[in-house]
Design a protein around this motif. Structure first.
Motif, PDB file in Angstrom:
ATOM      1  N   ASN A  41      43.091  40.785  35.235  1.00  0.00           N
ATOM      2  CA  ASN A  41      42.569  39.780  34.603  1.00  0.00           C
ATOM      3  C   ASN A  41      41.127  40.337  33.750  1.00  0.00           C
ATOM      4  N   LYS A  44      37.482  38.897  34.511  1.00  0.00           N
ATOM      5  CA  LYS A  44      36.866  39.181  35.390  1.00  0.00           C
ATOM      6  C   LYS A  44      36.485  40.950  35.508  1.00  0.00           C
ATOM      7  N   ASP A  49      33.831  34.761  35.736  1.00  0.00           N
ATOM      8  CA  ASP A  49      34.780  34.068  36.723  1.00  0.00           C
ATOM      9  C   ASP A  49      35.583  33.230  35.870  1.00  0.00           C
ATOM     10  N   GLU A 110      46.988  38.902  41.001  1.00  0.00           N
ATOM     11  CA  GLU A 110      46.363  37.847  40.157  1.00  0.00           C
ATOM     12  C   GLU A 110      47.284  36.851  39.623  1.00  0.00           C
TER      13      GLU A 110
END
Length: 122
Positions: A41, A44, A49, A110
């Motif tokens: 991700n 992140k 977030d 993820e």
């Protein structure tokens, strides 16, 4: 150089092919570094977030081919551990396989997280 029958039975391939295999392992090091360090991700990794809707394809792009290369390197060099170079290459290849597999596992985790949030990527 005289080769004995025992040396010929240990390696059924020519010597240049062994050096070619070592060259392939060395040439794949940048792809292995990318496969280990690309985050699943990207948001992140930047400190935001958010959900990355691209999925783990960026991880798989480098991880799968390098996992195959270094997995084969670990198996082939692991068969001839009495030679010190083969031992070092087998351990190095196996270590890279473990680190790449850990990044693949985080990418799969993820992806499972993204699939649970149904409204995020529509």
């Amino acid at each position: 150089m005289v080769t004995t029958e025992r040396q010929q039975s240990l390696r059924p391939w020519p010597k240049w092919l062994g050096w070619f295999g070592i060259a392939v392992l060395v040439a794949a090091i940048p792809a292995a570094l990318a496969a280990m360090t690309i985050p699943a991700n990207e948001y992140k990794a930047w400190g935001v977030d958010a959900v990355d809707c691209d999925g783990p394809i960026s991880v798989y792009l480098f991880a799968v081919p390098t996992l195959l290369i270094y997995g084969a390197g670990a198996v082939v060099n692991g068969r001839y551990l009495r030679n010190r170079l083969n031992l070092v290459l087998a351990i190095f290849s196996a270590l890279l396989c473990v680190l790449i597999a850990a990044n693949i596992a985080s990418a799969v985790g993820e992806q499972v997280h993204v699939e649970r949030d149904l409204q995020a990527c529509q």
